[in-house]
Design an enzyme around this catalytic site. Sequence first.
Site, PDB file in Angstrom:
ATOM      1  N   LYS A   1       0.859  -1.194   0.000  1.00  0.00           N
ATOM      2  CA  LYS A   1       0.000   0.000   0.000  1.00  0.00           C
ATOM      3  C   LYS A   1       0.884   1.228   0.000  1.00  0.00           C
ATOM      4  O   LYS A   1       2.041   1.166   0.435  1.00  0.00           O
ATOM      5  CB  LYS A   1      -0.889   0.008   1.247  1.00  0.00           C
ATOM      6  CG  LYS A   1      -2.151   0.845   1.091  1.00  0.00           C
ATOM      7  CD  LYS A   1      -3.244   0.105   0.373  1.00  0.00           C
ATOM      8  CE  LYS A   1      -4.486   0.960   0.186  1.00  0.00           C
ATOM      9  NZ  LYS A   1      -5.624   0.140  -0.262  1.00  0.00           N
TER      10      LYS A   1
HETATM   11  P1  NAD Z   1     -13.060   7.790  -2.836  1.00  0.00           P
HETATM   12  O1  NAD Z   1     -12.030   8.827  -2.601  1.00  0.00           O
HETATM   13  O2  NAD Z   1     -13.587   7.589  -4.207  1.00  0.00           O
HETATM   14  O3  NAD Z   1     -14.313   8.047  -1.867  1.00  0.00           O
HETATM   15  C1  NAD Z   1     -14.227   8.206  -0.479  1.00  0.00           C
HETATM   16  C2  NAD Z   1     -15.559   8.774  -0.020  1.00  0.00           C
HETATM   17  O4  NAD Z   1     -15.600   8.801   1.403  1.00  0.00           O
HETATM   18  C3  NAD Z   1     -15.811  10.200  -0.485  1.00  0.00           C
HETATM   19  O5  NAD Z   1     -17.161  10.316  -0.854  1.00  0.00           O
HETATM   20  C4  NAD Z   1     -15.548  11.027   0.773  1.00  0.00           C
HETATM   21  O6  NAD Z   1     -16.260  12.237   0.777  1.00  0.00           O
HETATM   22  C5  NAD Z   1     -16.072  10.072   1.809  1.00  0.00           C
HETATM   23  N1  NAD Z   1     -15.618  10.303   3.174  1.00  0.00           N
HETATM   24  C6  NAD Z   1     -14.387  10.626   3.628  1.00  0.00           C
HETATM   25  N2  NAD Z   1     -14.424  10.731   4.963  1.00  0.00           N
HETATM   26  C7  NAD Z   1     -15.674  10.463   5.346  1.00  0.00           C
HETATM   27  C8  NAD Z   1     -16.352  10.386   6.589  1.00  0.00           C
HETATM   28  N3  NAD Z   1     -15.698  10.621   7.717  1.00  0.00           N
HETATM   29  N4  NAD Z   1     -17.665  10.082   6.581  1.00  0.00           N
HETATM   30  C9  NAD Z   1     -18.322   9.846   5.452  1.00  0.00           C
HETATM   31  N5  NAD Z   1     -17.748   9.883   4.262  1.00  0.00           N
HETATM   32  C10 NAD Z   1     -16.451  10.198   4.207  1.00  0.00           C
HETATM   33  O7  NAD Z   1     -12.447   6.434  -2.240  1.00  0.00           O
HETATM   34  P2  NAD Z   1     -12.878   4.942  -2.552  1.00  0.00           P
HETATM   35  O8  NAD Z   1     -11.935   4.406  -3.569  1.00  0.00           O
HETATM   36  O9  NAD Z   1     -14.353   4.866  -2.758  1.00  0.00           O
HETATM   37  O10 NAD Z   1     -12.471   4.255  -1.169  1.00  0.00           O
HETATM   38  C11 NAD Z   1     -13.378   4.189  -0.066  1.00  0.00           C
HETATM   39  C12 NAD Z   1     -12.957   3.027   0.811  1.00  0.00           C
HETATM   40  O11 NAD Z   1     -12.980   1.842   0.027  1.00  0.00           O
HETATM   41  C13 NAD Z   1     -11.538   3.125   1.380  1.00  0.00           C
HETATM   42  O12 NAD Z   1     -11.510   2.521   2.660  1.00  0.00           O
HETATM   43  C14 NAD Z   1     -10.738   2.316   0.408  1.00  0.00           C
HETATM   44  O13 NAD Z   1      -9.515   1.835   0.981  1.00  0.00           O
HETATM   45  C15 NAD Z   1     -11.727   1.205   0.118  1.00  0.00           C
HETATM   46  N6  NAD Z   1     -11.438   0.460  -1.099  1.00  0.00           N
HETATM   47  C16 NAD Z   1     -11.449   1.047  -2.318  1.00  0.00           C
HETATM   48  C17 NAD Z   1     -11.162   0.295  -3.439  1.00  0.00           C
HETATM   49  C18 NAD Z   1     -11.190   0.870  -4.818  1.00  0.00           C
HETATM   50  O14 NAD Z   1     -10.992   0.096  -5.771  1.00  0.00           O
HETATM   51  N7  NAD Z   1     -11.474   2.138  -4.999  1.00  0.00           N
HETATM   52  C19 NAD Z   1     -10.849  -1.056  -3.303  1.00  0.00           C
HETATM   53  C20 NAD Z   1     -10.883  -1.646  -2.047  1.00  0.00           C
HETATM   54  C21 NAD Z   1     -11.183  -0.868  -0.948  1.00  0.00           C
END
Ligand code: NAD
Length: 421
Positions: free
Chosen positions: A111
């Site tokens: 990561k």
């Molecule tokens: P992203 O940046 O697209 O979205 C994150 C979202 O969370 C945004 O809408 C932001 O406004 C919101 N956010 C931030 N802090 C917040 C809070 N305290 N309360 C409510 N909302 C809040 O990111 P993503 O890629 O969607 O990732 C989100 C989660 O999913 C992370 O934990 C990431 O590690 C996990 N994840 C993502 C992927 C991927 O392929 N994108 C894969 C596996 C896991």
Amino acid sequence: MTTENVAAPINPWAVAQQQFDLAAEKLHLDEGMRRVLREPRRELTVHFPVKMDDGSVKVFTGYRVQHNLGRGPAKGGIRYHQDVSLDEVKALAMWMTWKCAVVGIPYGGGKGGVIVDPKKLSMKELEALTRRFFTEIEVLVGPEKDIPAPDVNTNGQIMAWMMDTYSMHMGYTVPGVVTGKPISLGGSEGRNEATARGTVYCIVEAARHLGIELDKAKVAIQGFGNAGSIAATLITAEKATVVAVSDSTGGIHNPNGLDVARVIQWKQEHGTVQGFPGSKDITNAQVLEVECDILIPAALENQITEKNAGKVKAKLIAEAANGPTTPEADEIFWKAGKFMIPDILCNAGGVTVSYFEWVQDLNRDHWSEQVVNEKLKGIMVKAFQETLAISRREKIYMRTAAYLLAVQRVAEATQLRGLYP
Ligand code: NAD
């Protein structure tokens, strides 16, 4: 109040190690193996300069951590966020090791992250930061060594700059060095939706197991980015009703259901979900506690703790985010008979299609979206059923079951390879 206030003191690395210790204990892993798997293999910290638009030079700090390389090259996203820390990146790297093992794809865990609020940068500054950060971590990354991908606040454009930077240094185009790229640069069909799609495949399986009828189910989603907003769309296609969603600015609630497509449009236009017509503004904390059947945390770590776990109404929790639930909250859920689809299983769709993308890049191939989704479904359903079988056989919580499956696979690979030299 935001949920970030609730979360502040909890160290995700301590949580990750605690979760590992529990699995190691149940597997009766020997002391040496525990010591090996409990720590990351490599941790790189970089401080690097970026020329800002006003001519000044700023120095940023970033990290790349490889937790384990036993089953293959390191794989894991890169996060841009003001709260990134080495301990957070270590935890996320360890979770990647387990995640790749749960779904049986041939990767270890890695990561990366940069301490930055990218919303405060211009596109030019964002590109400069990305190219210089990637150059700094090039001692570790490469298509056979460590393959980054998007995570919070990083996207296809950023992956394209990373791929180009690496390719410039090599002197030829190397699409397999990062995944989550735009399709025109060797990205995979279906990668953008893959995390949420995998989550929804798991929810469909879990709902069948629990006797939840999705067409009567109410869903709350925390986080409305890549994982959260697409999960909202896909769960709506399964006829469930999304009643609450939130982003970093706060949440919205309508017990009769939100029109997800219109909420997505509203967020694009206004930069927030709040103020959406026909819904009530609520706090981030309240989104987790609304009346619903299924809760999808899709934001950041440590959102559900011992302080608020008892207030969660949902009977099914599907962790699209990494590390949203602390071990203390898990204990409360387990005692309350709630069903958990743990992060290392629930959001593994992203890394699975990243793996498909890498395989296509290495083979100079391109699969249709239908092929990608079918392969993804096969892998997710198998991993879910394997985890469920362990959970039922051992009468243990789903997270513990997923850890048993994953840690066992990584320990076996480590054991077989032996200790070098
Ligand atoms: P992203 O940046 O697209 O979205 C994150 C979202 O969370 C945004 O809408 C932001 O406004 C919101 N956010 C931030 N802090 C917040 C809070 N305290 N309360 C409510 N909302 C809040 O990111 P993503 O890629 O969607 O990732 C989100 C989660 O999913 C992370 O934990 C990431 O590690 C996990 N994840 C993502 C992927 C991927 O392929 N994108 C894969 C596996 C896991």
